[in-house]
Motif scaffolding. Sequence first.
Motif, PDB file in Angstrom:
ATOM      1  N   GLY A 157      24.747   6.601  -4.916  1.00 21.47           N
ATOM      2  CA  GLY A 157      25.841   7.374  -5.480  1.00 21.47           C
ATOM      3  C   GLY A 157      25.504   7.832  -6.886  1.00 21.47           C
ATOM      4  N   VAL A 158      26.455   8.507  -7.509  1.00 20.86           N
ATOM      5  CA  VAL A 158      26.178   9.157  -8.786  1.00 20.86           C
ATOM      6  C   VAL A 158      25.874   8.156  -9.896  1.00 20.86           C
ATOM      7  CG1 VAL A 158      28.624   9.311  -9.425  1.00 20.86           C
ATOM      8  CG2 VAL A 158      26.976  10.919 -10.403  1.00 20.86           C
ATOM      9  N   GLU A 159      26.517   6.982  -9.884  1.00 22.67           N
ATOM     10  CA  GLU A 159      26.203   5.993 -10.915  1.00 22.67           C
ATOM     11  C   GLU A 159      24.766   5.510 -10.789  1.00 22.67           C
ATOM     12  OE1 GLU A 159      30.613   5.740 -10.074  1.00 22.67           O
ATOM     13  OE2 GLU A 159      28.788   5.773  -8.884  1.00 22.67           O
ATOM     14  N   SER A 163      21.653   5.642 -13.526  1.00 23.18           N
ATOM     15  CA  SER A 163      20.854   4.469 -13.890  1.00 23.18           C
ATOM     16  C   SER A 163      19.365   4.689 -13.641  1.00 23.18           C
ATOM     17  CB  SER A 163      21.332   3.246 -13.098  1.00 23.18           C
ATOM     18  OG  SER A 163      22.647   2.903 -13.461  1.00 23.18           O
ATOM     19  N   THR A 164      19.050   5.217 -12.470  1.00 26.15           N
ATOM     20  CA  THR A 164      17.635   5.385 -12.132  1.00 26.15           C
ATOM     21  C   THR A 164      16.974   6.485 -12.945  1.00 26.15           C
ATOM     22  OG1 THR A 164      18.270   6.820 -10.270  1.00 26.15           O
ATOM     23  CG2 THR A 164      17.856   4.489  -9.777  1.00 26.15           C
ATOM     24  N   ARG A 165      17.736   7.516 -13.262  1.00 23.21           N
ATOM     25  CA  ARG A 165      17.175   8.645 -14.012  1.00 23.21           C
ATOM     26  C   ARG A 165      17.131   8.354 -15.507  1.00 23.21           C
ATOM     27  NH1 ARG A 165      14.764  13.118 -12.304  1.00 23.21           N
ATOM     28  NH2 ARG A 165      16.329  14.762 -12.609  1.00 23.21           N
ATOM     29  N   ASP A 166      18.245   7.898 -16.061  1.00 16.59           N
ATOM     30  CA  ASP A 166      18.356   7.791 -17.516  1.00 16.59           C
ATOM     31  C   ASP A 166      17.851   6.454 -18.038  1.00 16.59           C
ATOM     32  OD1 ASP A 166      19.550  10.197 -17.107  1.00 16.59           O
ATOM     33  OD2 ASP A 166      21.558   9.585 -17.718  1.00 16.59           O
ATOM     34  N   THR A 167      18.166   5.372 -17.349  1.00 19.04           N
ATOM     35  CA  THR A 167      17.732   4.050 -17.802  1.00 19.04           C
ATOM     36  C   THR A 167      16.304   3.753 -17.366  1.00 19.04           C
ATOM     37  OG1 THR A 167      20.015   3.232 -17.709  1.00 19.04           O
ATOM     38  CG2 THR A 167      18.255   1.583 -17.799  1.00 19.04           C
ATOM     39  N   CYS A 168      16.016   4.008 -16.084  1.00 16.11           N
ATOM     40  CA  CYS A 168      14.683   3.692 -15.552  1.00 16.11           C
ATOM     41  C   CYS A 168      13.671   4.810 -15.800  1.00 16.11           C
ATOM     42  CB  CYS A 168      14.769   3.402 -14.061  1.00 16.11           C
ATOM     43  SG  CYS A 168      15.869   2.039 -13.633  1.00 16.11           S
ATOM     44  N   ALA A 174      11.304   9.229  -6.885  1.00 18.06           N
ATOM     45  CA  ALA A 174      11.163   7.798  -7.134  1.00 18.06           C
ATOM     46  C   ALA A 174      12.527   7.121  -7.198  1.00 18.06           C
ATOM     47  CB  ALA A 174      10.395   7.557  -8.428  1.00 18.06           C
ATOM     48  N   ALA A 175      13.512   7.810  -7.773  1.00 16.47           N
ATOM     49  CA  ALA A 175      14.859   7.246  -7.843  1.00 16.47           C
ATOM     50  C   ALA A 175      15.433   7.051  -6.447  1.00 16.47           C
ATOM     51  CB  ALA A 175      15.758   8.164  -8.665  1.00 16.47           C
ATOM     52  N   THR A 176      15.225   8.032  -5.582  1.00 19.13           N
ATOM     53  CA  THR A 176      15.714   7.922  -4.208  1.00 19.13           C
ATOM     54  C   THR A 176      15.047   6.758  -3.493  1.00 19.13           C
ATOM     55  OG1 THR A 176      16.138  10.301  -4.101  1.00 19.13           O
ATOM     56  CG2 THR A 176      15.919   9.135  -2.005  1.00 19.13           C
ATOM     57  N   ASP A 177      13.741   6.625  -3.644  1.00 20.76           N
ATOM     58  CA  ASP A 177      13.021   5.518  -3.011  1.00 20.76           C
ATOM     59  C   ASP A 177      13.554   4.173  -3.490  1.00 20.76           C
ATOM     60  OD1 ASP A 177      11.442   7.262  -1.580  1.00 20.76           O
ATOM     61  OD2 ASP A 177       9.744   7.155  -2.967  1.00 20.76           O
ATOM     62  N   LEU A 178      13.871   4.078  -4.777  1.00 19.70           N
ATOM     63  CA  LEU A 178      14.380   2.818  -5.315  1.00 19.70           C
ATOM     64  C   LEU A 178      15.767   2.507  -4.761  1.00 19.70           C
ATOM     65  CD1 LEU A 178      14.056   0.404  -7.191  1.00 19.70           C
ATOM     66  CD2 LEU A 178      14.964   1.819  -9.057  1.00 19.70           C
ATOM     67  N   MET A 179      16.606   3.510  -4.625  1.00 21.04           N
ATOM     68  CA  MET A 179      17.931   3.290  -4.041  1.00 21.04           C
ATOM     69  C   MET A 179      17.808   2.784  -2.609  1.00 21.04           C
ATOM     70  SD  MET A 179      20.132   6.577  -5.304  1.00 21.04           S
ATOM     71  CE  MET A 179      19.694   7.385  -6.839  1.00 21.04           C
TER      72      MET A 179
END
Length: 202
Positions: A157-159, A163-168, A174-179
Amino acid sequence: MRTREALIDAAITLAKEGRQPTIAEVAEAARVSPATAYRYFPNPQSLWADMASQQQTRRQDFFRVLDELEGGPSERIGAMVRRTAEMQFTDEALWRNILRATLERWFEQRDLPEAERVPVRGNTRLALARAALEPLNDRLTPEQMDRLVNAVGLVFGVEAIVSTRDTCGLDAEAATDLMVWSAQALVQQALAEAEGQAPQPD
């Protein structure tokens, strides 16, 4: 109905540009009077809520994924989370604007009694997770299923995008894979606990 659709279309177009338009700005873009726009949307929060719903409804291929899910619960939740992330990354500015609007709605209501507050978010995300995890209904207790659904709701989801884009600092892929990895790890943990193979967290 055409006027309402025109207002929502105009708001979505402006939001995709990274803007958080006022009702008056949306009315101007839709070429209707502000008075007419306010009859449909008395405040920006009502407009943003309908924008989120409309954006999801238009993604018919996204909702059809629930009918196309195959494999075990891990594969099903992975496919659902991936489709959601792909859909939201396509319109990342829009979804970030929707998140901003929900946060503002929370602040506007924080001094109101609990009984007078209106929900700031819907439960579509939890409904999608529960549908994807349906094969686990006979392996988890209702309490275990509720906890798993809620936990999975934290990792997509958007939160999760923020987190994955701004914090990580991850790119969209890569963000999608981590989710997906996170959601599948939660499924494995829930099954291990249900089978007595892993201690439950404190």
